[in-house]
Design a protein around this motif. Structure first.
Motif, PDB file in Angstrom:
ATOM      1  N   LYS A  44       0.832  -1.209   0.000  1.00 10.95           N
ATOM      2  CA  LYS A  44       0.000   0.000   0.000  1.00 10.95           C
ATOM      3  C   LYS A  44       0.865   1.257   0.000  1.00 10.95           C
ATOM      4  O   LYS A  44       0.615   2.197  -0.766  1.00 10.95           O
ATOM      5  CB  LYS A  44      -0.911  -0.012   1.227  1.00 10.95           C
ATOM      6  CG  LYS A  44      -2.010   1.035   1.202  1.00 10.95           C
ATOM      7  CD  LYS A  44      -3.093   0.644   0.213  1.00 10.95           C
ATOM      8  CE  LYS A  44      -4.316   1.501   0.331  1.00 10.95           C
ATOM      9  NZ  LYS A  44      -5.356   1.126  -0.645  1.00 10.95           N
ATOM     10  N   VAL A  45       1.878   1.285   0.842  1.00 12.39           N
ATOM     11  CA  VAL A  45       2.763   2.450   0.917  1.00 12.39           C
ATOM     12  C   VAL A  45       3.549   2.600  -0.385  1.00 12.39           C
ATOM     13  O   VAL A  45       3.738   3.704  -0.894  1.00 12.39           O
ATOM     14  CB  VAL A  45       3.716   2.334   2.119  1.00 12.39           C
ATOM     15  CG1 VAL A  45       4.716   3.486   2.130  1.00 12.39           C
ATOM     16  CG2 VAL A  45       2.918   2.318   3.418  1.00 12.39           C
ATOM     17  N   THR A  47       2.708   1.706  -3.445  1.00 16.02           N
ATOM     18  CA  THR A  47       1.874   2.183  -4.550  1.00 16.02           C
ATOM     19  C   THR A  47       1.460   3.641  -4.383  1.00 16.02           C
ATOM     20  O   THR A  47       0.892   4.228  -5.308  1.00 16.02           O
ATOM     21  CB  THR A  47       0.612   1.312  -4.704  1.00 16.02           C
ATOM     22  OG1 THR A  47      -0.084   1.244  -3.455  1.00 16.02           O
ATOM     23  CG2 THR A  47       0.979  -0.090  -5.159  1.00 16.02           C
ATOM     24  N   ASP A  48       1.723   4.233  -3.224  1.00 14.84           N
ATOM     25  CA  ASP A  48       1.467   5.661  -3.048  1.00 14.84           C
ATOM     26  C   ASP A  48       2.439   6.510  -3.850  1.00 14.84           C
ATOM     27  O   ASP A  48       2.162   7.684  -4.125  1.00 14.84           O
ATOM     28  CB  ASP A  48       1.559   6.043  -1.564  1.00 14.84           C
ATOM     29  CG  ASP A  48       0.340   5.588  -0.777  1.00 14.84           C
ATOM     30  OD1 ASP A  48      -0.697   5.317  -1.403  1.00 14.84           O
ATOM     31  OD2 ASP A  48       0.437   5.497   0.468  1.00 14.84           O
ATOM     32  N   GLY A  49       3.595   5.939  -4.210  1.00 13.16           N
ATOM     33  CA  GLY A  49       4.599   6.715  -4.934  1.00 13.16           C
ATOM     34  C   GLY A  49       5.011   6.140  -6.269  1.00 13.16           C
ATOM     35  O   GLY A  49       5.627   6.840  -7.081  1.00 13.16           O
ATOM     36  N   LEU A 108      -4.596  -0.368  -5.057  1.00 19.29           N
ATOM     37  CA  LEU A 108      -4.872   0.994  -5.499  1.00 19.29           C
ATOM     38  C   LEU A 108      -6.290   1.418  -5.100  1.00 19.29           C
ATOM     39  O   LEU A 108      -6.566   2.609  -4.921  1.00 19.29           O
ATOM     40  CB  LEU A 108      -4.716   1.113  -7.015  1.00 19.29           C
ATOM     41  CG  LEU A 108      -3.303   1.003  -7.595  1.00 19.29           C
ATOM     42  CD1 LEU A 108      -3.368   1.061  -9.113  1.00 19.29           C
ATOM     43  CD2 LEU A 108      -2.383   2.085  -7.053  1.00 19.29           C
ATOM     44  N   PRO A 233       7.901   5.566   0.020  1.00 19.71           N
ATOM     45  CA  PRO A 233       7.458   4.444  -0.810  1.00 19.71           C
ATOM     46  C   PRO A 233       8.619   3.599  -1.326  1.00 19.71           C
ATOM     47  O   PRO A 233       8.495   2.372  -1.431  1.00 19.71           O
ATOM     48  CB  PRO A 233       6.717   5.132  -1.963  1.00 19.71           C
ATOM     49  CG  PRO A 233       6.256   6.422  -1.398  1.00 19.71           C
ATOM     50  CD  PRO A 233       7.359   6.848  -0.476  1.00 19.71           C
TER      51      PRO A 233
END
Length: 311
Positions: A44-45, A47-49, A108, A233
């Protein structure tokens, strides 16, 4: 995020001799549970970047580096034979490249907690498929009941009585498809790669190497080079690869060698619990009552499907 008996990245050869290690296997088992449980948070972290394919490629790259280093220390050699490498390429797709990418894309739009619970359905898919594809897995009342209970738990997690309200159908379907890919891959491995003579570590290292090559080809076709490189990320991807893939598989390799696959596969039942706790406590993800209740039902059904018939 798989286990020895269902889904994760491990090798298809026979059970090795039980080595003695300084660190008790129960401690290593706990560490393995934590690492795989936190993997969904790291995805999750990440895919934030970065794009999902980039997250998966980085995960495989750093995971492969850890296993290559372990092979060098243990003086292991890569397996030989074009036929073996061809089967390993298929295994790499089904057990690594495809499910890792699907989980990254799913997160996402869905919480990491839901992705972790979807991962726990792998034993259910595996039992359903093995009853059809593997003649040695005979259906029993207990296993059939486990399948029914488990999929009832899936419907509970998804909130079927509400018409799946509030859930992203595409993201949830991707997570469930990822969990299905693991047992499909294991059935393929059991049919094609048993008895190759290579060690677990060698086969797994080769498998991850091939998965990395697959993502190295696919990633540039569907993503562009990032204009900036967010640090948090990026660190999450490094941890996901080095710890959640490389170190985790190496720990799993040692636990299987010491206590066998039946005990090692119990890690499956801890992953969704840790993933849910991490998602809620660290990422602040919301949690409806149906999610933990459904997860418990899923795990109960999965446990029944793994129970061996009495003689």
């Amino acid at each position: 995020m798989t286990t020895v008996a269902t889904p994760r990245t491990a090798s298809p050869t026979g059970t090795p001799a039980r080595p003695r290690t300084a660190l008790d296997w129960r401690i290593r088992f706990g560490v393995l549970s934590l690492i795989w449980g936190f993997s969904f948070l790291l995805i999750k972290v990440g895919t934030d970047g970065y794009a999902p394919f980039q997250v998966t490629f980085g995960r495989l790259l750093f995971g492969t580096a850890v296993l290559v280093a372990a092979m060098a220390v243990k003086r292991e050699r890569l397996p030989r034979g074009a036929r073996t490498w061809g089967h390993l390429a298929v295994a790499a797709l089904l057990l690594n490249a495809l499910p890792f990418s699907l989980f990254a894309y799913s997160e996402l739009t869905i919480p990491s907690t839901l992705a972790g619970i979807c991962n726990a359905t792998s034993p259910l898919w595996g039992m359903a498929l093995s009853l059809v594809a593997l003649s040695e897995d005979r259906p029993t009342r207990r296993r059939v009941a486990g399948l029914g209970i488990g999929f009832l738990g899936v419907l509970t997690v998804l909130g079927v009585w509400q018409g799946f309200h509030g859930l992203d159908a595409t993201g949830t379907a991707m997570a469930l498809l990822a969990s299905l890919s693991y047992p499909v891959g294991w059935i393929y491995v059991r049919r094609t790669l048993v008895g190759t003579g290579a060690s677990h570590l060698s086969m797994t290292g080769a498998q991850l190497l091939l998965a990395t090559v697959q993502l190295a080809v696919v990633t540039p076709l569907f993503t562009t080079l990032p204009s900036r490189f967010p640090v948090v990320p990026l660190l999450a991807i490094v941890a996901l690869g080095a710890l959640g893939t490389g170190l985790a598989i190496f720990l799993q390799y040692g636990i299987v060698a010491e206590v066998g696959p039946t005990t090692a596969q119990m890690v499956t039942y801890f992953i969704p619990v840790i993933a849910t706790a991490a998602g809620v406590a660290i990422l602040g993800e919301s949690l409806a009552w149906s999610t933990p209740v459904g997860a418990v039902i899923v795990l109960a059904g999965a446990a029944l499907t793994q129970a061996k018939p009495r003689r």
